[in-house]
Motif scaffolding. Sequence first.
Motif, PDB file in Angstrom:
ATOM      1  N   VAL A   1      -8.923  10.918  55.305  1.00  0.00           N
ATOM      2  CA  VAL A   1      -9.523   9.977  55.980  1.00  0.00           C
ATOM      3  C   VAL A   1      -8.496   9.461  56.875  1.00  0.00           C
ATOM      4  CG1 VAL A   1     -10.357   7.555  55.941  1.00  0.00           C
ATOM      5  CG2 VAL A   1     -11.000   9.184  53.947  1.00  0.00           C
ATOM      6  N   ASP A   2      -8.826   9.731  58.264  1.00  0.00           N
ATOM      7  CA  ASP A   2      -7.811   9.169  59.275  1.00  0.00           C
ATOM      8  C   ASP A   2      -8.390   8.333  60.202  1.00  0.00           C
ATOM      9  OD1 ASP A   2      -9.322  10.948  60.605  1.00  0.00           O
ATOM     10  OD2 ASP A   2      -7.779  12.678  60.718  1.00  0.00           O
ATOM     11  N   LYS A   3      -7.829   8.171  61.494  1.00  0.00           N
ATOM     12  CA  LYS A   3      -8.519   7.374  62.290  1.00  0.00           C
ATOM     13  C   LYS A   3      -9.629   7.733  63.173  1.00  0.00           C
ATOM     14  CE  LYS A   3      -6.400   7.759  66.565  1.00  0.00           C
ATOM     15  NZ  LYS A   3      -5.393   7.616  67.831  1.00  0.00           N
ATOM     16  N   GLN A   4     -10.049   8.919  63.124  1.00  0.00           N
ATOM     17  CA  GLN A   4     -11.038   9.918  63.675  1.00  0.00           C
ATOM     18  C   GLN A   4     -12.286   9.550  62.903  1.00  0.00           C
ATOM     19  OE1 GLN A   4     -11.264  10.575  67.034  1.00  0.00           O
ATOM     20  NE2 GLN A   4      -9.013  10.225  67.040  1.00  0.00           N
ATOM     21  N   VAL A   5     -11.957   9.867  61.534  1.00  0.00           N
ATOM     22  CA  VAL A   5     -13.026   9.427  60.506  1.00  0.00           C
ATOM     23  C   VAL A   5     -13.440   8.105  60.453  1.00  0.00           C
ATOM     24  CG1 VAL A   5     -13.486   9.676  57.958  1.00  0.00           C
ATOM     25  CG2 VAL A   5     -12.043  11.438  58.986  1.00  0.00           C
ATOM     26  N   ALA A   6     -12.447   6.986  60.533  1.00  0.00           N
ATOM     27  CA  ALA A   6     -12.729   5.716  60.652  1.00  0.00           C
ATOM     28  C   ALA A   6     -13.568   5.267  61.956  1.00  0.00           C
ATOM     29  CB  ALA A   6     -11.197   4.779  60.420  1.00  0.00           C
ATOM     30  N   LEU A   7     -13.291   5.786  62.754  1.00  0.00           N
ATOM     31  CA  LEU A   7     -13.857   5.538  64.241  1.00  0.00           C
ATOM     32  C   LEU A   7     -15.156   6.161  64.254  1.00  0.00           C
ATOM     33  CD1 LEU A   7     -10.829   5.950  66.681  1.00  0.00           C
ATOM     34  CD2 LEU A   7     -11.834   3.840  66.017  1.00  0.00           C
ATOM     35  N   ALA A   8     -15.281   7.046  63.731  1.00  0.00           N
ATOM     36  CA  ALA A   8     -16.724   7.743  63.534  1.00  0.00           C
ATOM     37  C   ALA A   8     -17.594   6.926  62.837  1.00  0.00           C
ATOM     38  CB  ALA A   8     -16.798   9.312  63.189  1.00  0.00           C
ATOM     39  N   ALA A   9     -17.194   6.329  61.713  1.00  0.00           N
ATOM     40  CA  ALA A   9     -18.012   5.708  60.739  1.00  0.00           C
ATOM     41  C   ALA A   9     -18.230   4.355  61.265  1.00  0.00           C
ATOM     42  CB  ALA A   9     -17.281   5.341  59.597  1.00  0.00           C
ATOM     43  N   ALA A  10     -17.395   3.685  62.203  1.00  0.00           N
ATOM     44  CA  ALA A  10     -17.712   2.573  62.767  1.00  0.00           C
ATOM     45  C   ALA A  10     -18.567   2.677  63.935  1.00  0.00           C
ATOM     46  CB  ALA A  10     -16.364   1.908  63.422  1.00  0.00           C
ATOM     47  N   ALA A  11     -18.403   3.821  64.541  1.00  0.00           N
ATOM     48  CA  ALA A  11     -19.477   4.195  65.873  1.00  0.00           C
ATOM     49  C   ALA A  11     -20.814   4.329  65.020  1.00  0.00           C
ATOM     50  CB  ALA A  11     -19.067   5.546  66.435  1.00  0.00           C
ATOM     51  N   ASP A  12     -21.019   4.579  63.830  1.00  0.00           N
ATOM     52  CA  ASP A  12     -22.317   4.806  63.322  1.00  0.00           C
ATOM     53  C   ASP A  12     -22.963   3.341  63.052  1.00  0.00           C
ATOM     54  OD1 ASP A  12     -22.234   7.492  63.226  1.00  0.00           O
ATOM     55  OD2 ASP A  12     -21.318   7.759  61.204  1.00  0.00           O
ATOM     56  N   LEU A  13     -22.118   2.435  63.116  1.00  0.00           N
ATOM     57  CA  LEU A  13     -22.369   1.096  63.043  1.00  0.00           C
ATOM     58  C   LEU A  13     -22.810   0.136  64.139  1.00  0.00           C
ATOM     59  CD1 LEU A  13     -20.350  -0.084  59.877  1.00  0.00           C
ATOM     60  CD2 LEU A  13     -22.630   0.678  59.820  1.00  0.00           C
ATOM     61  N   GLY A  14     -22.751   0.996  65.323  1.00  0.00           N
ATOM     62  CA  GLY A  14     -22.816   0.348  66.795  1.00  0.00           C
ATOM     63  C   GLY A  14     -21.591   0.051  67.257  1.00  0.00           C
ATOM     64  N   LEU A  15     -20.608   0.286  66.663  1.00  0.00           N
ATOM     65  CA  LEU A  15     -19.427  -0.498  67.262  1.00  0.00           C
ATOM     66  C   LEU A  15     -18.451   0.642  68.373  1.00  0.00           C
ATOM     67  CD1 LEU A  15     -17.433  -1.870  64.214  1.00  0.00           C
ATOM     68  CD2 LEU A  15     -18.935  -3.089  66.115  1.00  0.00           C
ATOM     69  N   SER A  16     -17.990   0.145  69.322  1.00  0.00           N
ATOM     70  CA  SER A  16     -17.202   1.017  70.186  1.00  0.00           C
ATOM     71  C   SER A  16     -15.974   1.676  69.736  1.00  0.00           C
ATOM     72  CB  SER A  16     -17.285   0.177  71.512  1.00  0.00           C
ATOM     73  OG  SER A  16     -16.195   1.007  72.414  1.00  0.00           O
ATOM     74  N   PRO A  17     -16.051   2.951  69.571  1.00  0.00           N
ATOM     75  CA  PRO A  17     -14.716   3.704  69.175  1.00  0.00           C
ATOM     76  C   PRO A  17     -13.561   3.389  70.174  1.00  0.00           C
ATOM     77  CG  PRO A  17     -16.560   5.219  69.601  1.00  0.00           C
ATOM     78  CD  PRO A  17     -16.960   3.862  69.649  1.00  0.00           C
ATOM     79  N   VAL A  18     -13.941   3.325  71.497  1.00  0.00           N
ATOM     80  CA  VAL A  18     -13.071   3.044  72.334  1.00  0.00           C
ATOM     81  C   VAL A  18     -12.393   1.716  72.348  1.00  0.00           C
ATOM     82  CG1 VAL A  18     -12.350   3.082  74.993  1.00  0.00           C
ATOM     83  CG2 VAL A  18     -14.105   4.637  74.236  1.00  0.00           C
ATOM     84  N   SER A  19     -13.054   0.734  72.190  1.00  0.00           N
ATOM     85  CA  SER A  19     -12.619  -0.521  72.172  1.00  0.00           C
ATOM     86  C   SER A  19     -11.814  -0.651  70.722  1.00  0.00           C
ATOM     87  CB  SER A  19     -13.715  -1.664  72.270  1.00  0.00           C
ATOM     88  OG  SER A  19     -14.367  -1.485  73.391  1.00  0.00           O
ATOM     89  N   LEU A  20     -12.360  -0.109  69.966  1.00  0.00           N
ATOM     90  CA  LEU A  20     -11.443  -0.253  68.441  1.00  0.00           C
ATOM     91  C   LEU A  20     -10.186   0.503  68.537  1.00  0.00           C
ATOM     92  CD1 LEU A  20     -14.351   0.477  65.963  1.00  0.00           C
ATOM     93  CD2 LEU A  20     -13.495  -1.771  66.226  1.00  0.00           C
ATOM     94  N   GLU A  21      -9.999   1.657  69.047  1.00  0.00           N
ATOM     95  CA  GLU A  21      -8.783   2.113  69.487  1.00  0.00           C
ATOM     96  C   GLU A  21      -7.711   1.337  70.003  1.00  0.00           C
ATOM     97  OE1 GLU A  21      -6.972   6.828  69.902  1.00  0.00           O
ATOM     98  OE2 GLU A  21      -9.023   6.434  70.525  1.00  0.00           O
ATOM     99  N   LEU A  22      -8.354   0.845  71.058  1.00  0.00           N
ATOM    100  CA  LEU A  22      -7.318  -0.121  71.916  1.00  0.00           C
ATOM    101  C   LEU A  22      -6.853  -1.198  71.239  1.00  0.00           C
ATOM    102  CD1 LEU A  22      -9.388   0.103  75.253  1.00  0.00           C
ATOM    103  CD2 LEU A  22      -7.083   0.949  74.942  1.00  0.00           C
ATOM    104  N   ASP A  23      -7.947  -1.759  70.208  1.00  0.00           N
ATOM    105  CA  ASP A  23      -7.294  -2.934  69.601  1.00  0.00           C
ATOM    106  C   ASP A  23      -6.594  -2.694  68.246  1.00  0.00           C
ATOM    107  OD1 ASP A  23      -8.427  -4.610  71.444  1.00  0.00           O
ATOM    108  OD2 ASP A  23     -10.507  -4.674  70.457  1.00  0.00           O
ATOM    109  N   MET A  24      -6.341  -1.675  68.038  1.00  0.00           N
ATOM    110  CA  MET A  24      -5.668  -1.185  66.653  1.00  0.00           C
ATOM    111  C   MET A  24      -4.489  -1.885  66.491  1.00  0.00           C
ATOM    112  SD  MET A  24      -6.794   2.849  65.855  1.00  0.00           S
ATOM    113  CE  MET A  24      -5.349   3.181  64.851  1.00  0.00           C
ATOM    114  N   GLY A  25      -3.785  -2.006  67.587  1.00  0.00           N
ATOM    115  CA  GLY A  25      -2.339  -2.381  67.605  1.00  0.00           C
ATOM    116  C   GLY A  25      -2.172  -3.799  67.459  1.00  0.00           C
TER     117      GLY A  25
END
Length: 290
Positions: free
Chosen positions: A207-231
């Motif tokens: 389980v890495d960043k891409q797996v987590a972002l994909a699971a979040a995208a399935d819930l309707g969240l923006s993977p781009v926004s999430l990746e920008l906010d990770m820090g």
Amino acid sequence: MSRVTIALVALAGILAGGLGYATLVPPAPHTDNVAVQAMIDDAISAYDTKRSAAVAAAPAQDVAAITPEAINAQIESFLMNDPKILQRMSVALDSTLRAEEREQATVAIASMQEAIFNDPGQIVVGNPDGDVTLVEFFDYNCGYCRSALPDLATLLAEDPGLRVILKEFPILSNESIDAARVAVLVGEADADYWSFHEALFTSRGKVDKQVALAAAADLGLSPVSLELDMGKDSVSKTIQTSYEIAKALNITGTPTYIIGNEVIPGAIGIEELRERIANMRACGQSLCDS
């Protein structure tokens, strides 16, 4: 018999076991070298008590005749006459150490009460106003955590009074840290965190960043926004709080549960968890005296 020989006899009586627990720093065993030495000293002390009584009643010349060789032989005879004494000492020592650990955990949990149970950045599933709270420290790449997920799902489904707090505790890899950062953001968003949680633990491979972002995208969240906010500082603070609690409570692996005044390392299984929850309702502690 030399103290080394006694040590070997003592070690033969010690039983050890373990539970599923992913860890970078193995927890200290209940019976270590210091504990074994204490067991040996206790056995010798018991002999010395009897010997002292005999010496007090014996003539002075008999005392002078006692040699180290004679003492060793008598100690060996004392232990061989009742070899189960080492087993009883081991059980008593383990019971004493467990009681000390519970006392230390009670003090440590009390000192971190707000951070453990009321941190605004933590994830709460189940009944937010439940009468019993179960806390789990986990890592998304922990195999034992993965195997324990069905237990938690069952408890949530069958117990409407259970409040569960999920603490991101990524200790196994950098990928775990990335996944935890995404998870914190999912927890802050208006999304179904439990579905995200299950998706990560039921995914294949690491389980890495891409797996987590994909699971979040399935819930309707923006993977781009999430990746920008990770820090974000708030994300780092949430994870750092878990590390601080773990350090205070000597938590070194996953899964680790907290319930009442007890820290429970390892995937102990649903029946043990049910018992701890029932005890909390019966006596206000995870372990009732009865």
